[in-house]
Design an enzyme around this catalytic site. Structure first.
Site, PDB file in Angstrom:
ATOM      1  N   PHE A 159       0.817  -1.222   0.000  1.00  0.00           N
ATOM      2  CA  PHE A 159       0.000   0.000   0.000  1.00  0.00           C
ATOM      3  C   PHE A 159       0.851   1.272   0.000  1.00  0.00           C
ATOM      4  O   PHE A 159       0.357   2.357   0.289  1.00  0.00           O
ATOM      5  CB  PHE A 159      -0.934   0.013   1.214  1.00  0.00           C
ATOM      6  CG  PHE A 159      -1.952  -1.093   1.199  1.00  0.00           C
ATOM      7  CD1 PHE A 159      -3.023  -1.046   0.324  1.00  0.00           C
ATOM      8  CD2 PHE A 159      -1.815  -2.187   2.033  1.00  0.00           C
ATOM      9  CE1 PHE A 159      -3.958  -2.078   0.288  1.00  0.00           C
ATOM     10  CE2 PHE A 159      -2.747  -3.232   2.017  1.00  0.00           C
ATOM     11  CZ  PHE A 159      -3.818  -3.172   1.130  1.00  0.00           C
ATOM     12  N   LYS A 215      -6.857  -4.188  -2.375  1.00  0.00           N
ATOM     13  CA  LYS A 215      -5.941  -3.260  -3.041  1.00  0.00           C
ATOM     14  C   LYS A 215      -6.639  -2.497  -4.176  1.00  0.00           C
ATOM     15  O   LYS A 215      -6.500  -1.280  -4.312  1.00  0.00           O
ATOM     16  CB  LYS A 215      -4.727  -4.031  -3.565  1.00  0.00           C
ATOM     17  CG  LYS A 215      -3.721  -3.196  -4.313  1.00  0.00           C
ATOM     18  CD  LYS A 215      -3.122  -2.106  -3.425  1.00  0.00           C
ATOM     19  CE  LYS A 215      -2.376  -1.073  -4.234  1.00  0.00           C
ATOM     20  NZ  LYS A 215      -0.993  -1.312  -4.393  1.00  0.00           N
ATOM     21  N   GLY A 270      -1.280  11.013 -11.615  1.00  0.00           N
ATOM     22  CA  GLY A 270      -0.499  10.122 -12.472  1.00  0.00           C
ATOM     23  C   GLY A 270       0.077   8.982 -11.661  1.00  0.00           C
ATOM     24  O   GLY A 270      -0.442   8.629 -10.601  1.00  0.00           O
ATOM     25  N   CYS A 273       0.121   3.455 -10.665  1.00  0.00           N
ATOM     26  CA  CYS A 273      -0.863   2.615  -9.957  1.00  0.00           C
ATOM     27  C   CYS A 273      -2.310   2.962 -10.248  1.00  0.00           C
ATOM     28  O   CYS A 273      -3.085   2.094 -10.672  1.00  0.00           O
ATOM     29  CB  CYS A 273      -0.624   2.712  -8.459  1.00  0.00           C
ATOM     30  SG  CYS A 273       1.079   2.361  -8.030  1.00  0.00           S
ATOM     31  N   LYS A 276      -3.680   2.384 -13.908  1.00  0.00           N
ATOM     32  CA  LYS A 276      -3.565   0.959 -14.236  1.00  0.00           C
ATOM     33  C   LYS A 276      -4.565   0.135 -13.423  1.00  0.00           C
ATOM     34  O   LYS A 276      -5.264  -0.717 -13.969  1.00  0.00           O
ATOM     35  CB  LYS A 276      -2.132   0.500 -13.920  1.00  0.00           C
ATOM     36  CG  LYS A 276      -1.928  -0.994 -13.928  1.00  0.00           C
ATOM     37  CD  LYS A 276      -0.482  -1.347 -13.702  1.00  0.00           C
ATOM     38  CE  LYS A 276      -0.029  -1.261 -12.264  1.00  0.00           C
ATOM     39  NZ  LYS A 276      -0.355  -2.379 -11.403  1.00  0.00           N
TER      40      LYS A 276
HETATM   41  C1  UGA Z   1      -0.773   5.194  -4.821  1.00  0.00           C
HETATM   42  C2  UGA Z   1      -1.554   5.030  -3.500  1.00  0.00           C
HETATM   43  O1  UGA Z   1      -1.657   6.297  -2.845  1.00  0.00           O
HETATM   44  C3  UGA Z   1      -0.865   4.015  -2.588  1.00  0.00           C
HETATM   45  O2  UGA Z   1      -1.646   3.820  -1.414  1.00  0.00           O
HETATM   46  C4  UGA Z   1      -0.723   2.694  -3.339  1.00  0.00           C
HETATM   47  O3  UGA Z   1      -0.057   1.730  -2.572  1.00  0.00           O
HETATM   48  C5  UGA Z   1       0.093   2.951  -4.599  1.00  0.00           C
HETATM   49  O4  UGA Z   1      -0.610   3.902  -5.416  1.00  0.00           O
HETATM   50  C6  UGA Z   1       0.275   1.651  -5.320  1.00  0.00           C
HETATM   51  O5  UGA Z   1      -0.724   1.067  -5.769  1.00  0.00           O
HETATM   52  O6  UGA Z   1       1.387   1.132  -5.367  1.00  0.00           O
HETATM   53  P1  UGA Z   1       1.363   6.607  -5.580  1.00  0.00           P
HETATM   54  O7  UGA Z   1       0.887   6.328  -6.961  1.00  0.00           O
HETATM   55  O8  UGA Z   1       2.788   6.369  -5.259  1.00  0.00           O
HETATM   56  O9  UGA Z   1       0.498   5.760  -4.518  1.00  0.00           O
HETATM   57  O10 UGA Z   1       1.148   8.147  -5.289  1.00  0.00           O
HETATM   58  P2  UGA Z   1       0.032   9.086  -4.609  1.00  0.00           P
HETATM   59  O11 UGA Z   1       0.707   9.871  -3.571  1.00  0.00           O
HETATM   60  O12 UGA Z   1      -1.190   8.383  -4.260  1.00  0.00           O
HETATM   61  O13 UGA Z   1      -0.244  10.091  -5.815  1.00  0.00           O
HETATM   62  C7  UGA Z   1      -0.839   9.690  -7.050  1.00  0.00           C
HETATM   63  C8  UGA Z   1      -1.178  10.920  -7.875  1.00  0.00           C
HETATM   64  O14 UGA Z   1      -2.292  11.611  -7.312  1.00  0.00           O
HETATM   65  C9  UGA Z   1      -0.064  11.952  -7.984  1.00  0.00           C
HETATM   66  O15 UGA Z   1       0.020  12.436  -9.318  1.00  0.00           O
HETATM   67  C10 UGA Z   1      -0.501  13.030  -7.021  1.00  0.00           C
HETATM   68  O16 UGA Z   1       0.079  14.265  -7.296  1.00  0.00           O
HETATM   69  C11 UGA Z   1      -2.012  12.995  -7.234  1.00  0.00           C
HETATM   70  N1  UGA Z   1      -2.836  13.582  -6.147  1.00  0.00           N
HETATM   71  C12 UGA Z   1      -2.747  13.105  -4.878  1.00  0.00           C
HETATM   72  C13 UGA Z   1      -3.735  14.598  -6.453  1.00  0.00           C
HETATM   73  O17 UGA Z   1      -3.842  15.009  -7.608  1.00  0.00           O
HETATM   74  N2  UGA Z   1      -4.498  15.121  -5.453  1.00  0.00           N
HETATM   75  C14 UGA Z   1      -4.406  14.673  -4.173  1.00  0.00           C
HETATM   76  O18 UGA Z   1      -5.130  15.205  -3.297  1.00  0.00           O
HETATM   77  C15 UGA Z   1      -3.518  13.647  -3.881  1.00  0.00           C
END
Ligand code: UGA
Length: 473
Positions: A159, A215, A270, A273, A276
Protein backbone atom coordinates in the site's frame (compact mmCIF):
# COMPACT_ATOMS: atom_id res chain seq x y z
CA UNK A 1 13.60 -15.56 8.50
CA UNK A 2 15.28 -16.14 5.18
CA UNK A 3 13.44 -14.00 2.68
CA UNK A 4 13.74 -13.90 -1.09
CA UNK A 5 12.57 -10.83 -2.98
CA UNK A 6 11.86 -11.46 -6.66
CA UNK A 7 11.90 -8.21 -8.66
CA UNK A 8 13.77 -5.17 -7.36
CA UNK A 9 11.80 -2.17 -8.63
CA UNK A 10 9.71 0.37 -6.72
CA UNK A 11 7.91 -2.33 -4.72
CA UNK A 12 10.58 -5.00 -4.14
CA UNK A 13 13.58 -2.87 -3.32
CA UNK A 14 12.09 -0.74 -0.50
CA UNK A 15 10.26 -3.77 0.90
CA UNK A 16 13.49 -5.82 0.90
CA UNK A 17 15.47 -3.00 2.49
CA UNK A 18 12.99 -2.62 5.34
CA UNK A 19 12.75 -6.41 5.90
CA UNK A 20 16.56 -6.34 6.28
CA UNK A 21 16.25 -3.46 8.77
CA UNK A 22 14.07 -5.73 10.90
CA UNK A 23 16.84 -8.33 11.02
CA UNK A 24 15.66 -10.83 8.42
CA UNK A 25 18.17 -12.34 6.01
CA UNK A 26 17.04 -10.85 2.72
CA UNK A 27 18.16 -11.93 -0.75
CA UNK A 28 16.93 -9.69 -3.53
CA UNK A 29 16.88 -11.31 -6.94
CA UNK A 30 16.41 -9.74 -10.36
CA UNK A 31 17.23 -10.86 -13.89
CA UNK A 32 18.45 -7.34 -14.72
CA UNK A 33 22.19 -7.44 -14.09
CA UNK A 34 22.59 -3.66 -14.41
CA UNK A 35 20.13 -3.08 -11.59
CA UNK A 36 21.68 -5.71 -9.34
CA UNK A 37 25.19 -4.30 -9.88
CA UNK A 38 23.94 -0.82 -9.04
CA UNK A 39 22.46 -2.04 -5.73
CA UNK A 40 25.51 -4.16 -4.91
CA UNK A 41 27.74 -1.10 -5.26
CA UNK A 42 25.95 0.45 -2.26
CA UNK A 43 26.50 3.83 -3.93
CA UNK A 44 23.72 6.35 -3.51
CA UNK A 45 23.90 7.79 -7.00
CA UNK A 46 23.80 4.39 -8.71
CA UNK A 47 20.93 3.14 -6.54
CA UNK A 48 18.90 6.31 -7.03
CA UNK A 49 19.23 6.09 -10.81
CA UNK A 50 17.25 2.83 -10.56
CA UNK A 51 14.80 3.63 -7.75
CA UNK A 52 14.72 7.11 -6.28
CA UNK A 53 13.16 7.00 -2.81
CA UNK A 54 14.11 9.16 0.19
CA UNK A 55 16.11 7.09 2.69
CA UNK A 56 16.35 4.00 0.46
CA UNK A 57 20.02 4.26 -0.55
CA UNK A 58 21.07 4.82 3.08
CA UNK A 59 19.03 1.85 4.25
CA UNK A 60 20.62 -0.38 1.60
CA UNK A 61 24.16 0.82 2.35
CA UNK A 62 23.65 0.16 6.05
CA UNK A 63 22.52 -3.45 5.65
CA UNK A 64 24.41 -4.49 2.52
CA UNK A 65 26.23 -7.83 2.90
CA UNK A 66 25.05 -8.09 6.52
CA UNK A 67 21.29 -8.59 6.24
CA UNK A 68 20.76 -7.64 2.61
CA UNK A 69 22.21 -9.45 -0.42
CA UNK A 70 21.67 -9.11 -4.16
CA UNK A 71 21.83 -11.77 -6.83
CA UNK A 72 20.91 -12.62 -10.41
CA UNK A 73 20.99 -16.35 -9.64
CA UNK A 74 17.86 -17.55 -7.87
CA UNK A 75 19.19 -21.12 -7.44
CA UNK A 76 22.13 -19.92 -5.35
CA UNK A 77 19.87 -18.54 -2.59
CA UNK A 78 16.84 -20.86 -2.62
CA UNK A 79 18.04 -23.35 0.03
CA UNK A 80 16.37 -22.79 3.41
CA UNK A 81 14.16 -19.95 2.20
CA UNK A 82 11.00 -19.27 4.30
CA UNK A 83 9.17 -16.64 2.28
CA UNK A 84 9.38 -15.46 -1.34
CA UNK A 85 7.90 -12.05 -2.16
CA UNK A 86 6.94 -11.67 -5.82
CA UNK A 87 7.38 -7.99 -6.67
CA UNK A 88 7.07 -7.95 -10.45
CA UNK A 89 5.82 -5.32 -12.84
CA UNK A 90 2.25 -5.87 -14.04
CA UNK A 91 1.86 -3.16 -16.70
CA UNK A 92 -1.52 -2.38 -18.27
CA UNK A 93 -2.40 -3.73 -21.70
CA UNK A 94 -4.50 -1.92 -24.32
CA UNK A 95 -7.77 -3.48 -23.11
CA UNK A 96 -7.08 -2.50 -19.48
CA UNK A 97 -6.07 -5.98 -18.34
CA UNK A 98 -2.76 -6.47 -16.51
CA UNK A 99 0.19 -8.01 -18.30
CA UNK A 100 1.15 -10.92 -16.05
CA UNK A 101 3.97 -12.20 -18.26
CA UNK A 102 6.78 -10.98 -15.95
CA UNK A 103 5.08 -12.52 -12.95
CA UNK A 104 4.43 -15.81 -14.75
CA UNK A 105 7.97 -16.07 -16.03
CA UNK A 106 9.41 -15.33 -12.57
CA UNK A 107 7.02 -17.91 -11.06
CA UNK A 108 8.36 -20.52 -13.49
CA UNK A 109 11.97 -19.75 -12.43
CA UNK A 110 11.01 -19.86 -8.75
CA UNK A 111 9.06 -23.13 -9.26
CA UNK A 112 12.06 -24.81 -10.86
CA UNK A 113 14.42 -23.55 -8.17
CA UNK A 114 12.05 -24.80 -5.43
CA UNK A 115 11.84 -28.21 -7.11
CA UNK A 116 15.61 -28.54 -6.81
CA UNK A 117 15.81 -27.77 -3.09
CA UNK A 118 17.60 -30.36 -0.98
CA UNK A 119 15.53 -29.73 2.11
CA UNK A 120 11.86 -29.29 1.21
CA UNK A 121 10.76 -27.13 4.16
CA UNK A 122 7.46 -25.18 4.00
CA UNK A 123 7.77 -21.98 1.99
CA UNK A 124 5.19 -19.25 1.33
CA UNK A 125 5.20 -17.48 -2.02
CA UNK A 126 3.61 -14.06 -1.61
CA UNK A 127 2.20 -11.78 -4.31
CA UNK A 128 3.22 -8.29 -3.23
CA UNK A 129 2.53 -6.31 -6.39
CA UNK A 130 -1.04 -5.45 -7.37
CA UNK A 131 -2.46 -8.40 -9.28
CA UNK A 132 -5.97 -9.28 -10.51
CA UNK A 133 -8.31 -11.26 -8.29
CA UNK A 134 -7.46 -14.94 -8.68
CA UNK A 135 -3.74 -14.47 -9.38
CA UNK A 136 -2.72 -16.36 -6.23
CA UNK A 137 -4.33 -19.45 -7.81
CA UNK A 138 -2.57 -18.79 -11.10
CA UNK A 139 0.83 -18.61 -9.40
CA UNK A 140 0.03 -21.74 -7.42
CA UNK A 141 -0.63 -23.58 -10.70
CA UNK A 142 2.61 -22.39 -12.32
CA UNK A 143 4.68 -23.41 -9.28
CA UNK A 144 3.10 -26.87 -9.24
CA UNK A 145 3.64 -27.34 -12.99
CA UNK A 146 7.32 -26.60 -12.46
CA UNK A 147 7.76 -29.18 -9.71
CA UNK A 148 7.60 -27.08 -6.52
CA UNK A 149 6.39 -28.92 -3.42
CA UNK A 150 5.45 -28.05 0.17
CA UNK A 151 4.48 -24.45 -0.49
CA UNK A 152 1.55 -22.08 -0.05
CA UNK A 153 0.67 -18.98 -2.06
CA UNK A 154 -0.46 -15.83 -0.27
CA UNK A 155 -1.47 -12.31 -1.21
CA UNK A 156 0.02 -9.41 0.77
CA UNK A 157 -0.60 -6.24 -1.27
CA UNK A 158 1.70 -3.27 -1.00
CA UNK A 159 0.00 0.00 0.00
CA UNK A 160 3.02 2.28 -0.20
CA UNK A 161 2.99 5.62 -1.95
CA UNK A 162 6.09 6.55 -3.92
CA UNK A 163 8.26 9.17 -2.30
CA UNK A 164 7.34 7.77 1.10
CA UNK A 165 8.13 4.09 0.58
CA UNK A 166 10.74 3.64 3.31
CA UNK A 167 8.90 5.59 6.00
CA UNK A 168 5.66 3.91 4.90
CA UNK A 169 7.22 0.44 5.20
CA UNK A 170 8.53 1.20 8.65
CA UNK A 171 5.12 2.41 9.84
CA UNK A 172 2.33 1.09 7.59
CA UNK A 173 -1.39 1.78 8.26
CA UNK A 174 -2.17 -1.85 7.81
CA UNK A 175 -0.80 -5.22 6.75
CA UNK A 176 -3.23 -7.37 4.79
CA UNK A 177 -2.38 -11.06 4.50
CA UNK A 178 -4.52 -13.39 2.42
CA UNK A 179 -3.61 -17.07 2.73
CA UNK A 180 -5.23 -20.51 2.78
CA UNK A 181 -3.71 -22.24 5.80
CA UNK A 182 -2.87 -21.53 9.44
CA UNK A 183 0.66 -22.70 8.74
CA UNK A 184 1.15 -19.98 6.11
CA UNK A 185 -0.46 -17.29 8.29
CA UNK A 186 1.97 -18.30 11.06
CA UNK A 187 5.01 -17.98 8.77
CA UNK A 188 3.94 -14.50 7.66
CA UNK A 189 3.28 -13.44 11.26
CA UNK A 190 6.97 -14.13 11.91
CA UNK A 191 7.97 -11.91 8.96
CA UNK A 192 5.82 -9.10 10.31
CA UNK A 193 6.40 -9.88 14.01
CA UNK A 194 6.89 -6.19 14.87
CA UNK A 195 3.42 -5.33 13.52
CA UNK A 196 1.14 -8.20 14.49
CA UNK A 197 0.30 -6.82 17.93
CA UNK A 198 0.89 -3.16 17.23
CA UNK A 199 -1.63 -0.80 18.81
CA UNK A 200 -2.06 1.37 15.74
CA UNK A 201 -1.26 -0.89 12.79
CA UNK A 202 -4.12 -3.08 11.62
CA UNK A 203 -3.00 -6.62 10.94
CA UNK A 204 -5.68 -8.34 8.88
CA UNK A 205 -5.74 -12.01 7.94
CA UNK A 206 -8.17 -13.03 5.22
CA UNK A 207 -8.49 -15.03 2.00
CA UNK A 208 -6.10 -14.37 -0.94
CA UNK A 209 -9.02 -13.17 -3.11
CA UNK A 210 -10.18 -10.68 -0.44
CA UNK A 211 -6.64 -9.33 -0.07
CA UNK A 212 -6.37 -8.90 -3.84
CA UNK A 213 -9.71 -7.05 -3.93
CA UNK A 214 -8.78 -4.75 -1.02
CA UNK A 215 -5.94 -3.26 -3.04
CA UNK A 216 -8.12 -2.53 -6.09
CA UNK A 217 -10.94 -1.09 -3.99
CA UNK A 218 -8.51 1.12 -2.07
CA UNK A 219 -6.74 2.57 -5.10
CA UNK A 220 -9.97 3.12 -7.02
CA UNK A 221 -11.56 4.86 -4.04
CA UNK A 222 -8.52 7.12 -3.66
CA UNK A 223 -8.75 8.06 -7.33
CA UNK A 224 -12.49 8.65 -6.86
CA UNK A 225 -11.67 11.24 -4.17
CA UNK A 226 -9.28 12.99 -6.53
CA UNK A 227 -11.75 12.95 -9.43
CA UNK A 228 -14.52 14.20 -7.14
CA UNK A 229 -12.42 17.20 -6.19
CA UNK A 230 -11.06 17.86 -9.66
CA UNK A 231 -14.33 17.15 -11.44
CA UNK A 232 -16.76 18.81 -8.99
CA UNK A 233 -14.96 21.04 -6.45
CA UNK A 234 -12.51 22.43 -9.00
CA UNK A 235 -15.25 23.01 -11.57
CA UNK A 236 -17.38 24.92 -9.04
CA UNK A 237 -14.55 27.26 -8.13
CA UNK A 238 -13.57 27.69 -11.79
CA UNK A 239 -17.13 28.44 -12.93
CA UNK A 240 -18.57 30.77 -10.29
CA UNK A 241 -17.16 33.96 -8.89
CA UNK A 242 -15.94 34.40 -5.37
CA UNK A 243 -15.52 30.75 -4.38
CA UNK A 244 -12.38 30.18 -2.35
CA UNK A 245 -10.99 26.76 -3.15
CA UNK A 246 -9.02 26.45 0.09
CA UNK A 247 -12.10 27.29 2.21
CA UNK A 248 -14.22 24.91 0.16
CA UNK A 249 -11.71 22.17 0.91
CA UNK A 250 -11.58 22.88 4.62
CA UNK A 251 -15.33 23.23 4.94
CA UNK A 252 -16.08 19.92 3.27
CA UNK A 253 -13.29 17.84 4.78
CA UNK A 254 -13.90 18.96 8.36
CA UNK A 255 -16.61 16.27 8.41
CA UNK A 256 -14.84 13.32 10.04
CA UNK A 257 -16.38 10.95 7.54
CA UNK A 258 -14.79 12.73 4.59
CA UNK A 259 -11.11 12.31 3.75
CA UNK A 260 -8.79 15.29 3.42
CA UNK A 261 -6.55 13.22 1.16
CA UNK A 262 -7.52 13.79 -2.45
CA UNK A 263 -8.97 17.24 -1.85
CA UNK A 264 -5.92 18.86 -3.32
CA UNK A 265 -7.05 19.77 -6.84
CA UNK A 266 -4.52 19.11 -9.57
CA UNK A 267 -3.95 18.58 -13.25
CA UNK A 268 -4.80 14.89 -12.75
CA UNK A 269 -3.32 12.00 -10.78
CA UNK A 270 -0.50 10.12 -12.47
CA UNK A 271 1.84 7.34 -11.45
CA UNK A 272 2.04 3.67 -12.18
CA UNK A 273 -0.86 2.61 -9.96
CA UNK A 274 -4.14 4.53 -10.07
CA UNK A 275 -4.74 4.52 -13.83
CA UNK A 276 -3.57 0.96 -14.24
CA UNK A 277 -5.49 -0.40 -11.27
CA UNK A 278 -8.83 1.23 -12.04
CA UNK A 279 -8.60 0.03 -15.65
CA UNK A 280 -7.79 -3.46 -14.47
CA UNK A 281 -10.69 -3.41 -11.99
CA UNK A 282 -13.10 -2.33 -14.75
CA UNK A 283 -11.78 -5.09 -16.99
CA UNK A 284 -12.22 -7.71 -14.27
CA UNK A 285 -15.75 -6.59 -13.41
CA UNK A 286 -16.79 -6.28 -17.08
CA UNK A 287 -15.55 -9.80 -17.71
CA UNK A 288 -17.75 -10.93 -14.85
CA UNK A 289 -20.70 -9.28 -16.62
CA UNK A 290 -20.88 -6.20 -14.38
CA UNK A 291 -21.26 -2.59 -15.44
CA UNK A 292 -18.67 -0.10 -14.23
CA UNK A 293 -20.17 3.36 -14.83
CA UNK A 294 -18.81 4.91 -11.65
CA UNK A 295 -15.26 3.68 -12.25
CA UNK A 296 -15.38 4.73 -15.91
CA UNK A 297 -16.42 8.27 -14.93
CA UNK A 298 -13.66 8.49 -12.33
CA UNK A 299 -11.06 7.32 -14.83
CA UNK A 300 -12.27 9.63 -17.64
CA UNK A 301 -12.37 12.69 -15.39
CA UNK A 302 -8.80 12.03 -14.36
CA UNK A 303 -7.52 11.57 -17.91
CA UNK A 304 -9.36 14.69 -19.12
CA UNK A 305 -7.90 16.68 -16.25
CA UNK A 306 -4.39 16.06 -17.59
CA UNK A 307 -4.94 18.25 -20.68
CA UNK A 308 -7.95 20.28 -19.52
CA UNK A 309 -5.87 23.34 -18.57
CA UNK A 310 -4.39 23.59 -22.04
CA UNK A 311 -7.96 23.70 -23.41
CA UNK A 312 -8.92 26.30 -20.81
CA UNK A 313 -5.94 28.45 -21.80
CA UNK A 314 -7.28 28.51 -25.36
CA UNK A 315 -10.94 29.04 -24.55
CA UNK A 316 -10.80 31.11 -21.40
CA UNK A 317 -7.56 33.05 -21.78
CA UNK A 318 -7.73 33.29 -25.61
CA UNK A 319 -4.17 32.07 -25.73
CA UNK A 320 -2.99 30.72 -29.05
CA UNK A 321 -0.21 28.15 -28.61
CA UNK A 322 0.65 28.07 -32.28
CA UNK A 323 4.34 28.86 -32.78
CA UNK A 324 4.76 29.87 -29.12
CA UNK A 325 7.45 28.85 -26.65
CA UNK A 326 6.10 27.22 -23.50
CA UNK A 327 8.01 26.37 -20.32
CA UNK A 328 6.98 23.08 -18.71
CA UNK A 329 7.80 23.02 -15.01
CA UNK A 330 7.70 19.57 -13.44
CA UNK A 331 7.70 16.30 -15.34
CA UNK A 332 7.43 13.65 -12.60
CA UNK A 333 3.92 12.47 -11.63
CA UNK A 334 4.37 14.00 -8.19
CA UNK A 335 7.08 15.63 -6.10
CA UNK A 336 9.96 13.66 -4.55
CA UNK A 337 10.17 11.11 -7.36
CA UNK A 338 11.80 10.89 -10.79
CA UNK A 339 9.03 8.61 -12.04
CA UNK A 340 7.14 9.89 -15.07
CA UNK A 341 4.83 6.94 -15.64
CA UNK A 342 1.34 8.21 -16.53
CA UNK A 343 2.44 11.69 -15.49
CA UNK A 344 0.17 14.62 -16.36
CA UNK A 345 3.20 16.23 -18.04
CA UNK A 346 3.12 13.53 -20.74
CA UNK A 347 -0.43 14.48 -21.70
CA UNK A 348 0.40 18.19 -21.51
CA UNK A 349 3.27 17.71 -23.95
CA UNK A 350 1.01 15.84 -26.38
CA UNK A 351 -1.62 18.59 -26.16
CA UNK A 352 0.95 21.38 -26.59
CA UNK A 353 2.57 19.73 -29.61
CA UNK A 354 -0.85 19.15 -31.14
CA UNK A 355 -1.53 22.86 -30.76
CA UNK A 356 1.61 23.68 -32.75
CA UNK A 357 4.01 25.06 -30.13
CA UNK A 358 7.45 25.97 -31.43
CA UNK A 359 9.40 24.88 -28.34
CA UNK A 360 8.72 23.26 -24.96
CA UNK A 361 11.38 24.23 -22.44
CA UNK A 362 11.30 21.47 -19.82
CA UNK A 363 12.64 21.36 -16.28
CA UNK A 364 12.24 18.98 -13.34
CA UNK A 365 14.49 18.77 -10.25
CA UNK A 366 14.81 14.96 -10.49
CA UNK A 367 13.27 13.61 -13.67
CA UNK A 368 15.51 15.01 -16.43
CA UNK A 369 17.08 11.62 -17.21
CA UNK A 370 13.70 9.90 -17.23
CA UNK A 371 12.39 12.67 -19.51
CA UNK A 372 15.11 12.10 -22.05
CA UNK A 373 14.29 8.38 -22.03
CA UNK A 374 10.70 9.27 -22.88
CA UNK A 375 11.20 11.98 -25.44
CA UNK A 376 14.75 11.89 -26.66
CA UNK A 377 14.01 9.37 -29.38
CA UNK A 378 12.83 11.47 -32.32
CA UNK A 379 11.95 8.27 -34.20
CA UNK A 380 8.89 7.87 -31.92
CA UNK A 381 7.64 11.30 -32.84
CA UNK A 382 9.76 13.88 -34.64
CA UNK A 383 7.82 16.62 -32.80
CA UNK A 384 9.65 15.59 -29.62
CA UNK A 385 12.66 17.40 -31.09
CA UNK A 386 10.85 20.55 -30.03
CA UNK A 387 11.44 19.72 -26.37
CA UNK A 388 14.56 21.27 -24.85
CA UNK A 389 15.98 20.31 -21.44
CA UNK A 390 17.13 22.80 -18.82
CA UNK A 391 18.99 22.76 -15.50
CA UNK A 392 16.76 25.13 -13.56
CA UNK A 393 13.32 26.71 -13.63
CA UNK A 394 14.98 30.08 -14.17
CA UNK A 395 16.79 28.85 -17.25
CA UNK A 396 13.72 27.06 -18.63
CA UNK A 397 11.66 30.25 -18.29
CA UNK A 398 13.99 32.36 -20.45
CA UNK A 399 12.28 33.68 -23.53
CA UNK A 400 8.99 31.79 -23.15
CA UNK A 401 5.46 33.10 -23.82
CA UNK A 402 3.71 30.96 -21.20
CA UNK A 403 4.56 28.44 -18.51
CA UNK A 404 2.72 25.40 -17.26
CA UNK A 405 3.31 24.07 -13.74
CA UNK A 406 2.66 20.35 -13.80
CA UNK A 407 4.28 18.90 -10.65
CA UNK A 408 3.93 20.03 -7.02
CA UNK A 409 7.67 20.45 -6.33
CA UNK A 410 8.06 22.77 -3.32
CA UNK A 411 10.67 24.87 -5.14
CA UNK A 412 7.91 26.07 -7.51
CA UNK A 413 6.23 27.98 -4.70
CA UNK A 414 8.75 30.75 -5.16
CA UNK A 415 8.30 30.93 -8.93
CA UNK A 416 6.61 34.34 -9.13
CA UNK A 417 9.94 36.19 -8.85
CA UNK A 418 11.71 33.92 -11.36
CA UNK A 419 8.86 34.34 -13.84
CA UNK A 420 8.99 38.09 -13.47
CA UNK A 421 12.78 38.20 -13.90
CA UNK A 422 13.00 35.80 -16.84
CA UNK A 423 10.01 36.80 -18.95
CA UNK A 424 8.02 39.78 -20.15
CA UNK A 425 4.27 40.48 -20.00
CA UNK A 426 1.98 39.74 -21.76
CA UNK A 427 2.55 36.24 -20.39
CA UNK A 428 0.30 33.40 -19.27
CA UNK A 429 1.01 31.38 -16.11
CA UNK A 430 -0.92 28.08 -16.10
CA UNK A 431 -0.81 26.53 -12.63
CA UNK A 432 -1.83 22.86 -12.56
CA UNK A 433 -0.97 22.53 -8.86
CA UNK A 434 -2.03 25.84 -7.30
CA UNK A 435 1.58 26.46 -6.35
CA UNK A 436 1.72 30.25 -6.68
CA UNK A 437 -0.08 32.00 -3.84
CA UNK A 438 1.45 35.45 -4.34
CA UNK A 439 0.24 35.90 -7.90
CA UNK A 440 -1.16 39.38 -7.12
CA UNK A 441 2.30 40.82 -7.72
CA UNK A 442 2.39 39.14 -11.12
CA UNK A 443 -1.07 40.42 -12.01
CA UNK A 444 0.01 43.93 -11.13
CA UNK A 445 2.82 43.58 -13.67
CA UNK A 446 0.42 42.55 -16.42
CA UNK A 447 0.76 38.75 -16.23
CA UNK A 448 -2.30 36.51 -16.61
CA UNK A 449 -2.81 33.67 -14.13
CA UNK A 450 -4.86 30.54 -14.86
CA UNK A 451 -4.97 28.07 -11.95
CA UNK A 452 -6.68 24.71 -11.64
CA UNK A 453 -9.58 25.10 -9.19
CA UNK A 454 -9.95 28.84 -9.82
CA UNK A 455 -10.96 31.34 -12.50
CA UNK A 456 -8.60 33.10 -14.87
CA UNK A 457 -7.13 36.31 -13.41
CA UNK A 458 -6.15 38.87 -15.99
CA UNK A 459 -3.13 41.11 -15.43
CA UNK A 460 -4.31 44.40 -13.99
CA UNK A 461 -1.50 46.53 -15.48
CA UNK A 462 -1.41 47.26 -19.17
CA UNK A 463 1.18 44.96 -20.73
CA UNK A 464 4.55 46.64 -21.34
CA UNK A 465 4.19 46.63 -25.12
CA UNK A 466 0.76 48.26 -24.91
CA UNK A 467 2.05 50.72 -22.34
CA UNK A 468 4.95 51.75 -24.61
CA UNK A 469 2.59 52.23 -27.50
CA UNK A 470 0.30 54.33 -25.32
CA UNK A 471 3.25 56.36 -24.00
CA UNK A 472 4.36 57.08 -27.57
CA UNK A 473 0.92 58.37 -28.47
C1 UGA B 1 -0.77 5.19 -4.82
C2 UGA B 1 -1.55 5.03 -3.50
O1 UGA B 1 -1.66 6.30 -2.85
C3 UGA B 1 -0.86 4.01 -2.59
O2 UGA B 1 -1.65 3.82 -1.41
C4 UGA B 1 -0.72 2.69 -3.34
O3 UGA B 1 -0.06 1.73 -2.57
C5 UGA B 1 0.09 2.95 -4.60
O4 UGA B 1 -0.61 3.90 -5.42
C6 UGA B 1 0.27 1.65 -5.32
O5 UGA B 1 -0.72 1.07 -5.77
O6 UGA B 1 1.39 1.13 -5.37
P1 UGA B 1 1.36 6.61 -5.58
O7 UGA B 1 0.89 6.33 -6.96
O8 UGA B 1 2.79 6.37 -5.26
O9 UGA B 1 0.50 5.76 -4.52
O10 UGA B 1 1.15 8.15 -5.29
P2 UGA B 1 0.03 9.09 -4.61
O11 UGA B 1 0.71 9.87 -3.57
O12 UGA B 1 -1.19 8.38 -4.26
O13 UGA B 1 -0.24 10.09 -5.81
C7 UGA B 1 -0.84 9.69 -7.05
C8 UGA B 1 -1.18 10.92 -7.88
O14 UGA B 1 -2.29 11.61 -7.31
C9 UGA B 1 -0.06 11.95 -7.98
O15 UGA B 1 0.02 12.44 -9.32
C10 UGA B 1 -0.50 13.03 -7.02
O16 UGA B 1 0.08 14.26 -7.30
C11 UGA B 1 -2.01 12.99 -7.23
N1 UGA B 1 -2.84 13.58 -6.15
C12 UGA B 1 -2.75 13.11 -4.88
C13 UGA B 1 -3.74 14.60 -6.45
O17 UGA B 1 -3.84 15.01 -7.61
N2 UGA B 1 -4.50 15.12 -5.45
C14 UGA B 1 -4.41 14.67 -4.17
O18 UGA B 1 -5.13 15.21 -3.30
C15 UGA B 1 -3.52 13.65 -3.88
Amino acid sequence: MKILIVGTGYVGLPHGAVCAEYGHEVHAYDIDERRINAYKSGEKEQIERQVNEPGLADSIAENLDRYLFFTTDVNSVIEGVDVIFMCLNTPPQRDGSSDLSYLSSAARDVGKALANRKEKKRVVIVNKSTVPVGTARLVEGILKENGATNFGVASNPEFLAQGNAIEGSRRPDRIVVGADSDEDFAILRRVYAQFTNHVRIHYLETTPETAESIKYMANSLLLTYISYWNGVGGRLAESFENIRMEDLKRGVTSDNRISTWGSYVSNGAGGSCFGKDIQSLMYQLNRAGQQTDLLRAVYNINEYQKHYLIDRAVHEADFSFNNKTVTLLGLAFKKRTNDMRDSAALKAVEALLAKGVKEIRAYDPLAMDAAQDYWFNPKDNYLFERITYHDSAKEALQGSDACYISTDWEEFRGLATSIENATKAPYLVIDGRRMIFDFDALLAKGYDYLPVGGPLSRGTAPAKAEKKAKDKK
